[in-house]
Design a protein around this motif. Structure first.
Motif, PDB file in Angstrom:
ATOM      1  N   ARG A 238       0.684  -1.182   0.038  1.00  0.00           N
ATOM      2  CA  ARG A 238       0.023  -0.003  -0.019  1.00  0.00           C
ATOM      3  C   ARG A 238       0.892   1.099   0.050  1.00  0.00           C
ATOM      4  N   LEU A 239       0.687   2.279  -0.923  1.00  0.00           N
ATOM      5  CA  LEU A 239       1.219   3.375  -0.782  1.00  0.00           C
ATOM      6  C   LEU A 239      -0.117   4.496  -0.849  1.00  0.00           C
ATOM      7  N   GLY A 240      -0.174   5.229   0.225  1.00  0.00           N
ATOM      8  CA  GLY A 240      -1.313   6.220   0.090  1.00  0.00           C
ATOM      9  C   GLY A 240      -2.620   5.589   0.083  1.00  0.00           C
ATOM     10  N   ASP A 241      -3.411   6.207  -1.047  1.00  0.00           N
ATOM     11  CA  ASP A 241      -4.826   5.718  -1.365  1.00  0.00           C
ATOM     12  C   ASP A 241      -4.718   4.500  -2.539  1.00  0.00           C
ATOM     13  N   ASP A 242      -3.586   4.024  -2.829  1.00  0.00           N
ATOM     14  CA  ASP A 242      -3.580   2.938  -3.743  1.00  0.00           C
ATOM     15  C   ASP A 242      -2.743   1.922  -3.114  1.00  0.00           C
ATOM     16  N   VAL A 243      -2.907   0.824  -4.068  1.00  0.00           N
ATOM     17  CA  VAL A 243      -1.820  -0.529  -3.708  1.00  0.00           C
ATOM     18  C   VAL A 243      -1.287  -0.489  -5.057  1.00  0.00           C
ATOM     19  N   ILE A 244       0.078  -1.396  -4.825  1.00  0.00           N
ATOM     20  CA  ILE A 244       0.979  -1.733  -6.106  1.00  0.00           C
ATOM     21  C   ILE A 244       0.575  -2.724  -6.243  1.00  0.00           C
ATOM     22  N   ASP A 245       0.480  -3.255  -7.563  1.00  0.00           N
ATOM     23  CA  ASP A 245       0.440  -4.718  -7.925  1.00  0.00           C
ATOM     24  C   ASP A 245       1.806  -5.302  -8.136  1.00  0.00           C
ATOM     25  N   LEU A 246       2.300  -5.967  -7.298  1.00  0.00           N
ATOM     26  CA  LEU A 246       4.027  -6.280  -7.381  1.00  0.00           C
ATOM     27  C   LEU A 246       4.147  -7.043  -8.522  1.00  0.00           C
ATOM     28  N   ALA A 247       3.314  -8.132  -9.039  1.00  0.00           N
ATOM     29  CA  ALA A 247       3.726  -8.900 -10.146  1.00  0.00           C
ATOM     30  C   ALA A 247       3.835  -7.819 -11.326  1.00  0.00           C
ATOM     31  N   ALA A 248       2.994  -6.800 -11.654  1.00  0.00           N
ATOM     32  CA  ALA A 248       2.941  -5.840 -12.800  1.00  0.00           C
ATOM     33  C   ALA A 248       4.315  -4.963 -12.607  1.00  0.00           C
ATOM     34  N   LEU A 249       4.354  -4.553 -11.424  1.00  0.00           N
ATOM     35  CA  LEU A 249       5.745  -3.685 -11.187  1.00  0.00           C
ATOM     36  C   LEU A 249       7.027  -4.378 -11.386  1.00  0.00           C
ATOM     37  N   ALA A 250       7.048  -5.886 -10.952  1.00  0.00           N
ATOM     38  CA  ALA A 250       8.469  -6.594 -11.490  1.00  0.00           C
ATOM     39  C   ALA A 250       8.432  -6.744 -12.963  1.00  0.00           C
ATOM     40  N   SER A 251       7.419  -6.824 -13.464  1.00  0.00           N
ATOM     41  CA  SER A 251       7.429  -6.909 -15.115  1.00  0.00           C
ATOM     42  C   SER A 251       7.862  -5.873 -15.724  1.00  0.00           C
ATOM     43  N   ALA A 252       7.621  -4.554 -15.156  1.00  0.00           N
ATOM     44  CA  ALA A 252       7.980  -3.346 -15.923  1.00  0.00           C
ATOM     45  C   ALA A 252       9.433  -3.122 -15.451  1.00  0.00           C
ATOM     46  N   SER A 253       9.600  -3.256 -14.068  1.00  0.00           N
ATOM     47  CA  SER A 253      10.908  -2.598 -13.670  1.00  0.00           C
ATOM     48  C   SER A 253      11.545  -3.760 -12.802  1.00  0.00           C
TER      49      SER A 253
END
Length: 388
Positions: free
Chosen positions: A26-41
């Protein structure tokens, strides 16, 4: 941005979104999809497969080097503000964050243990002889640990005998809460090899708020001589958000003091406590604000004691701090203490009074802690409503 969920925190959770099961931070009012983030970065030092799972188990089992690498990667990438893997937190449904392997609950607050001694043994020494020498605990039921929001069904069981000498049976009339922290084990250990206090951070992945619901009337009849059983095992609620242990580095404080000095295997170096402030909310009334910094036994000592006989740790083991209570009446972490054994009803903001919980009552635990760079961390809350 919601206060308490900045880059210094980044708590983990398992969620469902658009029919998919994800792990997120969780970051602020959002959540970060870790699989999607790892795919992009792609994350250095982290196998992306441990981030593309339905719960936190694989990441927890990966160990402290991977936890540290994942946290550094997340803070670096998210600080840039360029992530496209954001989802509004209001659009996800949280789930149990990990599969609970074993559940152990401790009794580590001097104030709580002393209060219970005074309530139940008013003419005797409040603490039993072993209490200052070891963290007292009991083995609970992993299968009844549930995620925040799960209704809590009022348990039935045997209660103390009436005039005819036979025990009664029926729904608990002394249903209680216990405001606690839960410590989540990630890295397992080998059976027969104790885990020392200095290895606490090598095994504990993170921290969650925990409510160990308790049926005091059932507990009072059954607990002699073997301790808690059915009065405790019907439900334990945890927050779906797991605060990484590393996020709490700035919250570390010295223990209040231990006298007599503990045995060698329980000795801790440096600040072993945590300045985490809890709040107990009952139907919208803040009835107590327990301070975790007041705890006598530290989580590192609990872990060491839990394994000193050679018992192994497993990924997903959960252990609770026991009720957190302070020295003032408004800092007691259970209704048993707040109502002094049911003899002193306390008032809610709606004008009603309570000693123990009634059907329809909702209890929510909240907590804050200091984080890095002056940021205040808001731990994920845990809530439950009593149903008959």
């Amino acid at each position: 941005m919601s206060a308490g969920f900045g880059l210094a925190h980044l708590p983990y959770a398992a969620v469902t979104y658009a029919g998919r099961e994800l792990i997120v931070v969780r970051l602020g009012d959002d959540v970060i999809d870790l699989a999607a983030l790892a795919s992009a970065s792609p994350p250095p030092g982290v196998d992306p497969a441990v981030l593309a799972t339905p719960d936190l188990g694989a990441l927890m089992a990966a160990g402290p080097r991977v936890w540290a690498a994942a946290r550094t990667w997340l803070q670096d990438v998210l600080a840039s503000g360029t992530s496209t893997a954001r989802i509004p937190v209001a659009e996800v449904v949280t789930r149990m964050p990990f599969a609970v392997a074993d559940f152990v609950d401790f009794y580590a607050s001097l104030e709580h243990a002393s209060n219970l001694g005074r309530i139940f043994r008013p003419d005797a020494e409040p603490l039993l002889p072993n209490w200052r020498h070891l963290p007292v605990g009991y083995h609970g039921r992993a299968g009844t640990v549930v995620a925040s929001g799960t209704p809590v069904v009022r348990p039935s069981g045997q209660q103390r005998p009436g005039p005819d000498g036979r025990p009664g049976f029926g729904p608990s009339r002394a249903l209680d809460i216990e405001a606690e922290l839960g410590f989540v084990v990630g890295t397992p250990s080998e059976q027969g090899r104790p885990v020392g206090t200095d290895a606490f951070a090598d095994h504990v992945f993170g921290v969650t708020l925990l409510n160990d619901w308790s049926a005091r009337d059932i507990q009072a009849w059954e607990y002699v001589p073997l301790g808690p059983f059915l009065g405790k095992s019907f439900a334990t609620s945890i927050s779906p958000w797991i605060t990484p242990l590393a996020a709490l580095d700035a919250a570390r404080v010295p223990l209040p003091g231990q006298d007599p000095a503990p045995l060698d295997y329980l000795v801790v170096q440096g600040p072993a406590g945590y300045a985490i402030d809890l709040e107990v909310d009952l139907n919208g009334t803040a009835v107590s604000r327990p301070p975790y910094a007041a705890m006598y036994w530290s989580p590192a000592q609990m872990l060491a004691h839990m394994t000193v006989n050679g018992a192994s740790l497993r990924t997903g083991d959960l252990y609770g701090s026991g009720t957190i209570s302070g020295s003032e009446p408004n800092r007691r972490g259970s209704l048993l203490e707040l109502s002094w054994g049911g003899t002193e009803p306390f008032a809610l903001d709606d004008g009603s009074t309570r000693t123990y919980l009634e059907d329809g009552d909702t209890v929510t635990l909240r907590a804050t802690a200091p984080g890095a760079d002056g940021e205040v961390l808001t731990l994920g809350e845990v809530t439950g409503t009593i149903v008959g």
